[in-house]
Motif scaffolding. Structure first.
Motif, short mmCIF file in Angstrom:
data_model
loop_
_atom_site.label_atom_id
_atom_site.label_comp_id
_atom_site.label_asym_id
_atom_site.label_seq_id
_atom_site.Cartn_x
_atom_site.Cartn_y
_atom_site.Cartn_z
N LEU A 187 73.79 -4.09 108.59
CA LEU A 187 73.12 -4.42 109.84
C LEU A 187 72.42 -5.77 109.70
CD1 LEU A 187 73.18 -1.16 109.51
CD2 LEU A 187 71.52 -1.19 111.36
N THR A 188 72.66 -6.66 110.64
CA THR A 188 72.02 -7.97 110.64
C THR A 188 71.19 -8.12 111.89
OG1 THR A 188 73.91 -8.88 109.42
CG2 THR A 188 72.38 -10.45 110.41
N PHE A 189 69.92 -8.49 111.73
CA PHE A 189 68.97 -8.57 112.83
C PHE A 189 68.72 -10.04 113.17
CE2 PHE A 189 68.38 -4.85 110.29
CZ PHE A 189 68.14 -3.83 111.19
N GLY A 190 69.10 -10.43 114.38
CA GLY A 190 68.87 -11.79 114.82
C GLY A 190 69.48 -12.84 113.91
N ASN A 191 70.61 -12.51 113.26
CA ASN A 191 71.33 -13.44 112.37
C ASN A 191 70.53 -13.87 111.15
OD1 ASN A 191 73.62 -13.54 114.12
ND2 ASN A 191 72.54 -15.01 115.42
N ARG A 192 69.47 -13.11 110.83
CA ARG A 192 68.64 -13.51 109.70
C ARG A 192 68.47 -12.39 108.69
NH1 ARG A 192 66.05 -15.79 114.16
NH2 ARG A 192 64.81 -13.90 114.43
N PHE A 193 67.87 -11.30 109.14
CA PHE A 193 67.48 -10.22 108.24
C PHE A 193 68.62 -9.23 108.09
CE2 PHE A 193 65.13 -6.45 106.93
CZ PHE A 193 64.21 -6.98 106.04
N SER A 194 68.84 -8.71 106.87
CA SER A 194 69.97 -7.81 106.63
C SER A 194 69.54 -6.50 106.01
CB SER A 194 71.00 -8.49 105.72
OG SER A 194 70.41 -8.87 104.48
N LEU A 195 70.23 -5.44 106.39
CA LEU A 195 70.00 -4.11 105.83
C LEU A 195 71.35 -3.45 105.59
CD1 LEU A 195 67.47 -1.42 106.94
CD2 LEU A 195 69.88 -0.81 106.78
N LEU A 196 71.54 -2.92 104.40
CA LEU A 196 72.76 -2.20 104.06
C LEU A 196 72.44 -0.72 103.91
CD1 LEU A 196 75.80 -2.27 103.28
CD2 LEU A 196 75.07 -2.56 100.90
N TYR A 197 73.15 0.10 104.67
CA TYR A 197 72.94 1.55 104.63
C TYR A 197 74.12 2.21 103.92
CZ TYR A 197 72.63 6.39 106.15
OH TYR A 197 72.59 7.76 106.18
N ILE A 198 73.82 2.99 102.88
CA ILE A 198 74.84 3.71 102.11
C ILE A 198 74.41 5.17 102.07
CG2 ILE A 198 76.10 3.82 99.91
CD1 ILE A 198 74.88 1.04 99.30
N ASP A 199 75.33 6.11 102.35
CA ASP A 199 74.90 7.51 102.40
C ASP A 199 75.54 8.41 101.35
OD1 ASP A 199 77.47 8.08 103.35
OD2 ASP A 199 76.77 9.31 105.02
N SER A 200 76.32 7.83 100.43
CA SER A 200 76.89 8.65 99.37
C SER A 200 76.95 7.83 98.08
CB SER A 200 78.29 9.15 99.72
OG SER A 200 78.77 10.04 98.72
N PRO A 201 76.51 8.40 96.95
CA PRO A 201 76.38 7.62 95.72
C PRO A 201 77.68 7.48 94.93
CG PRO A 201 75.57 9.83 95.34
CD PRO A 201 75.96 9.77 96.79
N GLY A 202 78.67 6.87 95.57
CA GLY A 202 79.91 6.58 94.86
C GLY A 202 79.84 5.22 94.20
N PRO A 203 80.78 4.90 93.34
CA PRO A 203 80.81 3.56 92.71
C PRO A 203 80.91 2.48 93.78
CG PRO A 203 82.41 5.05 91.68
CD PRO A 203 81.92 5.74 92.92
N VAL A 204 80.42 1.30 93.46
CA VAL A 204 80.52 0.18 94.38
C VAL A 204 81.99 -0.11 94.66
CG1 VAL A 204 79.97 -2.25 94.76
CG2 VAL A 204 78.36 -0.79 93.52
N GLU A 218 73.56 0.56 89.60
CA GLU A 218 74.72 -0.31 89.86
C GLU A 218 74.58 -0.95 91.23
OE1 GLU A 218 79.63 -0.19 90.21
OE2 GLU A 218 78.49 1.68 89.96
N TYR A 219 74.16 -0.16 92.23
CA TYR A 219 73.94 -0.72 93.56
C TYR A 219 72.91 -1.84 93.53
CZ TYR A 219 76.42 3.13 95.93
OH TYR A 219 77.37 4.00 96.38
N VAL A 220 71.80 -1.64 92.81
CA VAL A 220 70.75 -2.65 92.76
C VAL A 220 71.28 -3.93 92.11
CG1 VAL A 220 68.44 -3.21 91.89
CG2 VAL A 220 68.95 -0.89 92.68
N ARG A 221 72.05 -3.79 91.05
CA ARG A 221 72.59 -4.97 90.36
C ARG A 221 73.56 -5.75 91.23
NH1 ARG A 221 73.20 -0.85 86.07
NH2 ARG A 221 71.32 -0.98 84.79
N VAL A 222 74.36 -5.04 91.99
CA VAL A 222 75.37 -5.72 92.81
C VAL A 222 74.77 -6.30 94.08
CG1 VAL A 222 77.48 -5.38 94.18
CG2 VAL A 222 77.30 -4.38 91.89
N PHE A 223 73.91 -5.54 94.76
CA PHE A 223 73.43 -5.95 96.08
C PHE A 223 72.17 -6.80 96.04
CE2 PHE A 223 75.62 -1.80 97.19
CZ PHE A 223 76.78 -2.43 97.59
N LYS A 224 71.45 -6.81 94.90
CA LYS A 224 70.28 -7.67 94.72
C LYS A 224 69.29 -7.57 95.90
CE LYS A 224 73.03 -11.01 92.09
NZ LYS A 224 74.28 -10.23 92.15
N PRO A 225 68.87 -6.37 96.25
CA PRO A 225 68.01 -6.22 97.43
C PRO A 225 66.59 -6.71 97.21
CG PRO A 225 68.25 -4.12 96.30
CD PRO A 225 69.16 -5.09 95.59
#
Length: 345
Positions: free
Chosen positions: A228-245, A279-286
């Motif tokens: 999800l991108t808000f106003g072309n600036r802020f981003s949010l990634l929603y994941i609902d199952s803990p599978g591999p990236v 693994e999610y944290v390392r890949v997505f760098k939130p």
């Protein structure tokens, strides 16, 4: 390098102090502005008639159990999964699916009952569109939802709402090793044995599980995560199952570089959940991590402690922030400044 006189040095320090004070004051005033938002001081979800954010740059997120989050932004109320009809023995959410009156769209990651149990009924009552993979469409169609309210995605599409862009991204369902799943089932069975379900509760549980799908395609074809991108600036990634990236998620990150907020599923056990979550944290760098799916075994048990996960993040990514709340607590974010305010309850 010329030396500063005492008067020049004093003047420089005063100017520096004013700059720092101005910066602190601005940050404090922005946080104060977030705190003054009625939506940031209410435990009533926007979908259930609670206040919407007045500032068009403010995002309000609420965890509503399981992998569920409610997101309010501008005139949008987005449900991330819809598991409000919960199993007997689950902690009370403080809101029922019958309370939900205002929903723009329901973004469903996959069609297992603990992600979709309320999607069809809530969409019928509110006129919301349900978005998800083909198996999601099959479930809500069976639940009586009109075809015009179903949007089937595979990943790669772009959906537009008011000031909000949603891009489905193909992900993976969990592939937790069999021995760890066996431990989780044994724990689930033990908890159930301590407080056996009544016949009425068993009937209710069967009815709720019937609102989902056990189609093997959910595992084979993957789940859908949502960027999800808000106003072309802020981003949010929603994941609902803990599978591999997934490969699609990695390709997305090549374009994004980093994500402001990632909702990361963390369930079953520390042994199983922690490696995938990290693994999610390392890949997505939130910049900010919010947990999901951490209620313990579906239908029983209290939410899991985030201590092991958050300690690992702090040690490896000290600049990443982490927030874990109880049900319905508003988390308010300014999409322009990235300031965050969490209601103190």
């Amino acid at each position: 390098m010329p030396r500063l006189t005492a008067r020049q040095l004093t003047a420089s320090l005063v100017v520096l102090g004013l700059v720092l004070l101005s910066s602190v004051s601005t940050a404090q005033s922005r946080t104060g502005a977030l705190a003054s938002e009625p939506a940031c001081q209410s435990l009533t979800p926007a979908a259930a008639g609670g206040p919407m954010p007045k500032d068009p740059n403010v995002i309000v997120l609420r965890w509503t159990g399981g992998a569920n989050y409610e997101l309010a932004y501008r005139d949008n109320v987005i449900l991330l999964d819809a598991y409000y009809d919960r199993m007997p023995g689950a902690p009370a959410l403080g809101v029922s699916p019958q309370d939900l009156k205002r929903v723009t769209a329901i973004l469903v990651g996959h069609a297992h009952y603990d992600h979709i149990s309320s999607a069809a009924s809530v969409a019928q009552r509110t006129g919301a569109t349900v978005v998800g993979a083909s198996t999601v469409g099959e479930v809500v169609r069976k639940g009586g939802l009109a075809e015009k309210q179903i949007t089937t995605v595979k990943g790669g599409e772009t959906l537009e709402y008011h000031g909000l862009t949603v891009k489905p991204v193909l992900g993976h369902h969990n592939v937790i090793p069999a021995e760890l799943m066996k431990k989780a089932r044994e724990l689930h069975d033990l908890i159930v044995q301590l407080k056996p379900l009544t016949e009425a509760e068993k009937s209710a549980a069967s009815e709720i599980t019937a609102r989902g799908s056990r189609d093997p395609r959910i595992i084979k074809e993957g789940t859908i995560s949502y960027l999800l991108t808000f106003g072309n600036r802020f981003s949010l990634l929603y994941i609902d199952s803990p599978g591999p990236v997934s490969q699609a998620q990695k390709q997305m990150m090549q374009q994004m570089g980093s994500i402001d907020v990632v909702v990361i599923p963390y369930d079953v056990s520390v042994e199983a959940g922690l490696p995938i979550a990290m693994e999610y944290v390392r890949v997505f760098k939130p910049g900010l991590v919010l947990p999901g799916s951490h209620d313990g075994p579906p239908g029983v048990g209290a939410p899991m402690s985030m201590f092991p996960f958050f300690m690992n993040i702090r040690e490896e990514f000290p600049k990443t922030k982490m927030i874990s709340t109880i049900y319905r607590t508003p988390i308010c974010i300014d999409a322009t400044t990235k300031d965050v305010y969490v209601a103190p309850y």
